[in-house]
Design a protein around this motif. Structure first.
Motif, mmCIF file in Angstrom:
data_model
loop_
_atom_site.group_PDB
_atom_site.id
_atom_site.type_symbol
_atom_site.label_atom_id
_atom_site.label_comp_id
_atom_site.label_asym_id
_atom_site.label_seq_id
_atom_site.Cartn_x
_atom_site.Cartn_y
_atom_site.Cartn_z
ATOM 1 N N ILE A 13 0.855 -1.193 0.000
ATOM 2 C CA ILE A 13 0.000 0.000 0.000
ATOM 3 C C ILE A 13 0.889 1.241 0.000
ATOM 4 O O ILE A 13 1.837 1.322 0.791
ATOM 5 C CB ILE A 13 -0.906 0.019 1.251
ATOM 6 C CG1 ILE A 13 -1.767 -1.240 1.290
ATOM 7 C CG2 ILE A 13 -1.781 1.273 1.274
ATOM 8 C CD1 ILE A 13 -2.602 -1.385 2.559
ATOM 9 N N THR A 14 0.589 2.187 -0.883
ATOM 10 C CA THR A 14 1.376 3.422 -0.913
ATOM 11 C C THR A 14 0.485 4.625 -0.645
ATOM 12 O O THR A 14 -0.698 4.616 -0.984
ATOM 13 C CB THR A 14 2.105 3.591 -2.265
ATOM 14 O OG1 THR A 14 1.151 3.589 -3.326
ATOM 15 C CG2 THR A 14 3.086 2.461 -2.500
ATOM 16 N N PHE A 15 1.085 5.642 -0.020
ATOM 17 C CA PHE A 15 0.420 6.923 0.220
ATOM 18 C C PHE A 15 1.086 7.963 -0.677
ATOM 19 O O PHE A 15 2.319 8.022 -0.735
ATOM 20 C CB PHE A 15 0.581 7.362 1.685
ATOM 21 C CG PHE A 15 -0.376 6.712 2.651
ATOM 22 C CD1 PHE A 15 -1.135 5.610 2.302
ATOM 23 C CD2 PHE A 15 -0.517 7.226 3.937
ATOM 24 C CE1 PHE A 15 -2.009 5.019 3.211
ATOM 25 C CE2 PHE A 15 -1.385 6.651 4.858
ATOM 26 C CZ PHE A 15 -2.134 5.542 4.492
ATOM 27 N N CYS A 98 3.956 2.221 2.430
ATOM 28 C CA CYS A 98 5.081 3.040 1.982
ATOM 29 C C CYS A 98 4.642 4.464 1.651
ATOM 30 O O CYS A 98 3.707 4.671 0.875
ATOM 31 C CB CYS A 98 5.710 2.372 0.748
ATOM 32 S SG CYS A 98 7.210 3.166 0.209
ATOM 33 N N ASP A 99 5.338 5.422 2.254
ATOM 34 C CA ASP A 99 5.086 6.837 2.017
ATOM 35 C C ASP A 99 5.776 7.204 0.697
ATOM 36 O O ASP A 99 6.982 7.404 0.669
ATOM 37 C CB ASP A 99 5.682 7.628 3.200
ATOM 38 C CG ASP A 99 5.181 9.052 3.268
ATOM 39 O OD1 ASP A 99 4.667 9.542 2.250
ATOM 40 O OD2 ASP A 99 5.318 9.667 4.339
ATOM 41 N N PRO A 133 1.813 -1.211 -6.545
ATOM 42 C CA PRO A 133 1.070 -1.250 -5.281
ATOM 43 C C PRO A 133 -0.293 -1.927 -5.492
ATOM 44 O O PRO A 133 -0.906 -1.798 -6.562
ATOM 45 C CB PRO A 133 0.884 0.232 -4.947
ATOM 46 C CG PRO A 133 1.967 0.945 -5.688
ATOM 47 C CD PRO A 133 2.185 0.150 -6.947
ATOM 48 N N ASP A 134 -0.758 -2.652 -4.450
ATOM 49 C CA ASP A 134 -2.124 -3.193 -4.499
ATOM 50 C C ASP A 134 -3.126 -2.052 -4.330
ATOM 51 O O ASP A 134 -4.239 -2.113 -4.835
ATOM 52 C CB ASP A 134 -2.323 -4.212 -3.368
ATOM 53 C CG ASP A 134 -1.395 -5.402 -3.542
ATOM 54 O OD1 ASP A 134 -1.623 -6.163 -4.495
ATOM 55 O OD2 ASP A 134 -0.428 -5.541 -2.775
ATOM 56 N N LEU A 135 -2.715 -1.057 -3.562
ATOM 57 C CA LEU A 135 -3.582 0.098 -3.312
ATOM 58 C C LEU A 135 -2.704 1.334 -3.143
ATOM 59 O O LEU A 135 -1.688 1.291 -2.438
ATOM 60 C CB LEU A 135 -4.384 -0.120 -2.015
ATOM 61 C CG LEU A 135 -5.141 1.096 -1.460
ATOM 62 C CD1 LEU A 135 -6.284 1.501 -2.402
ATOM 63 C CD2 LEU A 135 -5.706 0.788 -0.069
ATOM 64 N N THR A 136 -3.112 2.426 -3.783
ATOM 65 C CA THR A 136 -2.454 3.720 -3.572
ATOM 66 C C THR A 136 -3.509 4.703 -3.083
ATOM 67 O O THR A 136 -4.536 4.876 -3.744
ATOM 68 C CB THR A 136 -1.820 4.220 -4.889
ATOM 69 O OG1 THR A 136 -0.791 3.306 -5.262
ATOM 70 C CG2 THR A 136 -1.226 5.609 -4.732
ATOM 71 N N ARG A 185 -6.615 0.883 -8.760
ATOM 72 C CA ARG A 185 -5.515 0.876 -7.795
ATOM 73 C C ARG A 185 -5.436 2.160 -6.979
ATOM 74 O O ARG A 185 -5.125 2.121 -5.788
ATOM 75 C CB ARG A 185 -4.182 0.673 -8.545
ATOM 76 C CG ARG A 185 -2.964 0.886 -7.679
ATOM 77 C CD ARG A 185 -1.683 0.512 -8.397
ATOM 78 N NE ARG A 185 -1.259 1.457 -9.428
ATOM 79 C CZ ARG A 185 -0.565 2.565 -9.185
ATOM 80 N NH1 ARG A 185 -0.244 2.892 -7.949
ATOM 81 N NH2 ARG A 185 -0.188 3.349 -10.186
ATOM 82 N N ILE A 186 -5.704 3.301 -7.613
ATOM 83 C CA ILE A 186 -5.481 4.592 -6.941
ATOM 84 C C ILE A 186 -6.810 5.163 -6.458
ATOM 85 O O ILE A 186 -7.720 5.396 -7.255
ATOM 86 C CB ILE A 186 -4.788 5.597 -7.885
ATOM 87 C CG1 ILE A 186 -3.486 4.998 -8.442
ATOM 88 C CG2 ILE A 186 -4.503 6.906 -7.151
ATOM 89 C CD1 ILE A 186 -2.724 5.897 -9.412
#
Ligand code: TMP
Length: 211
Positions: A13-15, A98-99, A133-136, A185-186
């Motif tokens: 997961i990313t931010f 992850c940032d 990423p699986d999710l952003t 994703r995003i």
């Protein structure tokens, strides 16, 4: 075979968001939320996340350099980060929060700096192959509001934070274009809401997207 060899791969997961969007302050709460759902979680950031990556971060945020050097160092730090931390964590079944990740390079170095995005597609495929990423979670707000938030923090600003509002508005537009191109994703969150409302939306997004 040990049970570890059977662990399912973790989630990545990313931010993301422009400087001042407030994403980093939600990272610890999001990690606690994931842990409360019975998952092990590793929090990290880019550029950075490894000893070498943090040294590169110091250079990237502090030293002026050719724009392509900046882009290449972002990907060099990412390669190290993936090899040393992200890939091993996902392989052992941990979730990685992850940032920032490659969406930031498209937004900042292509949207903000104006470099050709085609070069990043090649670098992306070299550096992370099929891994995405699986999710952003994209924390979105107008650049003017983000600028006010940064100014209120009364600390010295890094090289990116010191850029003009026009730069941050281009970065924001590039992020929104990426979100429109990859809606599976995003997920875009309105970061102009109160921190409590943003935090709730982050948790709902993670819960509905990653099981
Ligand atoms: P942070 O302040 O959110 O930790 O990010 C550090 C800065 O690095 C931020 O201003 C955005 C910038 N950045 C890029 O320009 N390209 C990238 O690929 C990444 C990961 C960060």
């Amino acid at each position: 075979m040990s049970s570890e060899q059977h662990s399912p791969r973790g989630r990545f997961i990313t931010f993301e968001g422009i400087d001042g969007a407030g994403k980093s302050s939600h990272l610890a709460a999001a990690a606690a939320f994931i842990t409360s759902r019975g998952r092990r979680v590793v929090t990290t950031r880019e550029p950075g996340g490894t000893a070498l990556g943090e040294k590169l971060r110091g250079l990237l945020l502090g030293e002026s350099m050719h724009l392509e050097t900046e882009a290449l160092l972002m990907f060099a730090a990412r390669r190290e980060h993936l090899a040393q931390l992200v890939e091993p964590a996902l392989a052992r079944g941990d979730w990685v929060l992850c940032d920032r990740f490659s969406d930031a390079t498209y937004a900042y170095q292509s949207g903000g700096r104006g470099l050709d995005r085609g070069k990043f597609e090649q670098l992306e495929s070299w550096v992370h192959g099929h891994l995405q990423p699986d999710l952003t979670v994209l924390f979105d707000l107008p650049a003017a509001l983000a600028g006010q938030r940064i100014a209120a923090q009364a600390r010295s600003l890094d090289r990116f934070e010191r850029e003009q509002a026009g730069f941050h508005e281009r970065v924001r537009r590039a992020y929104l274009e990426r979100a429109a191109a990859a809606p599976w994703r995003i997920r875009v969150i309105d970061a102009s809401q109160s921190p409590e409302a943003v935090g709730r939306t982050v948790e709902e997004t993670i819960a509905s997207h990653c099981r």
